[in-house]
Scaffold this motif. Structure first.
Motif, PDB file in Angstrom:
ATOM      1  N   THR A   1       1.520   4.377  -3.070  1.00 51.81           N
ATOM      2  CA  THR A   1       1.414   5.833  -2.901  1.00 51.81           C
ATOM      3  C   THR A   1       2.685   6.534  -3.390  1.00 51.81           C
ATOM      4  O   THR A   1       2.670   7.732  -3.649  1.00 51.81           O
TER       5      THR A   1
ATOM      6  N   VAL B   1      -7.342   2.028  -1.457  1.00 53.36           N
ATOM      7  CA  VAL B   1      -6.231   2.964  -1.681  1.00 53.36           C
ATOM      8  C   VAL B   1      -6.023   3.289  -3.153  1.00 53.36           C
ATOM      9  O   VAL B   1      -5.468   4.326  -3.496  1.00 53.36           O
TER      10      VAL B   1
ATOM     11  N   ALA C   1       0.841  -1.205   0.000  1.00 54.42           N
ATOM     12  CA  ALA C   1       0.000   0.000   0.000  1.00 54.42           C
ATOM     13  C   ALA C   1       0.875   1.254   0.000  1.00 54.42           C
ATOM     14  O   ALA C   1       0.597   2.214  -0.730  1.00 54.42           O
TER      15      ALA C   1
ATOM     16  N   ALA D   1      -6.252  -1.684   1.358  1.00 58.56           N
ATOM     17  CA  ALA D   1      -5.150  -1.706   2.328  1.00 58.56           C
ATOM     18  C   ALA D   1      -5.554  -2.550   3.538  1.00 58.56           C
ATOM     19  O   ALA D   1      -6.737  -2.861   3.711  1.00 58.56           O
TER      20      ALA D   1
END
Ligand code: GLU
Length: 368
Positions: A291, A324, A287, A318
């Motif tokens: 990002t 996410v 996760a 997540a």
């Protein structure tokens, strides 16, 4: 020069029938040779170029002696396209070869770009061809596309191809140098050089129909194309192709600038247009990696839910249960489940074929 190589790595050029084919249905070969040389100069400068070329129906209509340029009925248009496409490919292959380039033909129907699985495949083929330095010559597969599954005009096809190819710019070469505030034949018509937002006022400036009567586009389909391009974060320009070297000359044009936030546009596209078919649960490390812009790898997956197919939209969950990310799955649910937690070198033995680079590639993934 519109969309210079230095600032636009990947360019889609759309060429309308009226530029390629003369009033008698013959090919404008001297013009085409110039355009092919122009493309050669750009490829040599590091730009990747794909061409969306019309002209099949116009060329085929002449060979079959069909009335109304082959557009009297759908059957006529399909027969004309079947005959004309062979000629069109030959002409492009020859002209590009003379300019030192390799042509590649792709014929698409609307489904090839709307169906996610086929969209991914078409995108991968375009990617590979462009990275090899070939020049894809793309047209609608008119001879099999029936009215419900037709784009019907190559302006919107060019915009969808731009989206699939993740182009930086789309150049629609036409017999007119851009958008005017009213019919350009009327006195006092003003050229609009830059359009930042397409609203009702802009749409009203385009009165459907094609000036040459040969293509099926007209300004309305060019504006529809600019809207599709804008959603994908791609700038689109309309310029006249009637000059000698339309790609190198710095002639007047209209540019529709896309919002600079490409990821936002892609997110809208993914979030707004497609049905989510499944969930992929990931560990905390995966996760966090997402990002930071990584692709989703099998090693970080902890669960696969739903019955999705390759190319379907899936959500990434997540460990805390939050969604996410959302993206296009590179595998069917069954194969994705078999890869849970596996490093890349362990995957081929399980799958029985060479693994793809990710479960969801970052180019087809948006963070939510
Ligand atoms: N696909 C058509 C052809 O090759 C052209 C469509 C259009 O006019 O935009 O003739």
């Amino acid at each position: 020069m519109v969309f210079a190589p230095a600032t636009c790595r990947r360019l889609i050029v759309k060429i309308g029938s009226a530029l390629l084919v003369d009033g008698d249905g013959g090919v404008r070969s001297a013009w085409l040779a110039d355009v092919a040389r122009d493309i050669g100069t750009r490829v040599a400068a590091g730009q990747q170029v794909a061409v969306v070329s019309s002209g099949a129906i116009a060329l085929g209509a002449r060979r079959l002696a069909l009335a109304k340029g082959g557009r009297a009925s759908l059957e006529d248009a399909q027969a004309a396209a079947a005959v004309g496409q062979i000629a069109l490919s030959q002409i492009w292959a020859q002209s590009l070869a003379d300019a030192g380039l390799t042509a590649a033909q792709i014929l698409l129907t609307i489904d090839d770009l709307e169906n996610r699985r086929r969209y991914l495949n078409a995108a991968a083929t375009l990617e590979r061809l462009l990275s090899l330095g070939a020049v894809p010559i793309i047209n609608e597969n008119d001879s099999v596309a029936t009215s419900e599954i037709r784009f019907g005009d190559n302006d919107r096809l060019a915009a969808r191809v731009g989206q699939a190819a993740r182009a930086d710019g789309i150049l629609l070469l036409s017999d007119i140098d851009g958008l005017y505030d009213r019919n350009p034949a009327t006195a006092g018509a003003q050229h609009i050089a830059r359009i930042e937002r397409i609203d009702a006022r802009i749409r009203a400036m385009a009165d459907g129909g094609s000036a040459s009567g040969m293509g099926s586009g007209g300004m309305a389909s060019k504006i529809a194309a600019a809207e599709i391009a804008g959603h994908a974060g791609i700038d689109l320009a309309i310029a006249s192709g009637t000059t000698g070297r339309p790609l190198s000359e710095d002639a007047r044009h209209s540019i529709f600038t896309a919002p600079r936030t490409r990821s936002r546009a892609r997110k809208n596209w993914l979030a707004g247009r497609l049905v989510v078919r499944g969930n992929i649960c990931v560990d905390g490390g995966a996760a966090r990696a997402l990002t930071k812009g990584s692709s989703l790898l099998a090693v970080g997956i902890t669960g696969v839910h739903g019955r999705f197919q390759r190319g379907d939209v899936v959500d990434v969950i997540a460990p805390d249960g939050q969604i996410v990310a959302r993206g296009l799955a590179e595998y069917d649910a069954g194969d994705a489940a078999r890869l849970i937690g596996l490093a890349r070198d362990a995957q081929a033995a399980i799958l029985g074929y060479a693994p793809r680079s990710a479960i969801i590639h970052r180019d087809h993934l948006v963070l939510l």
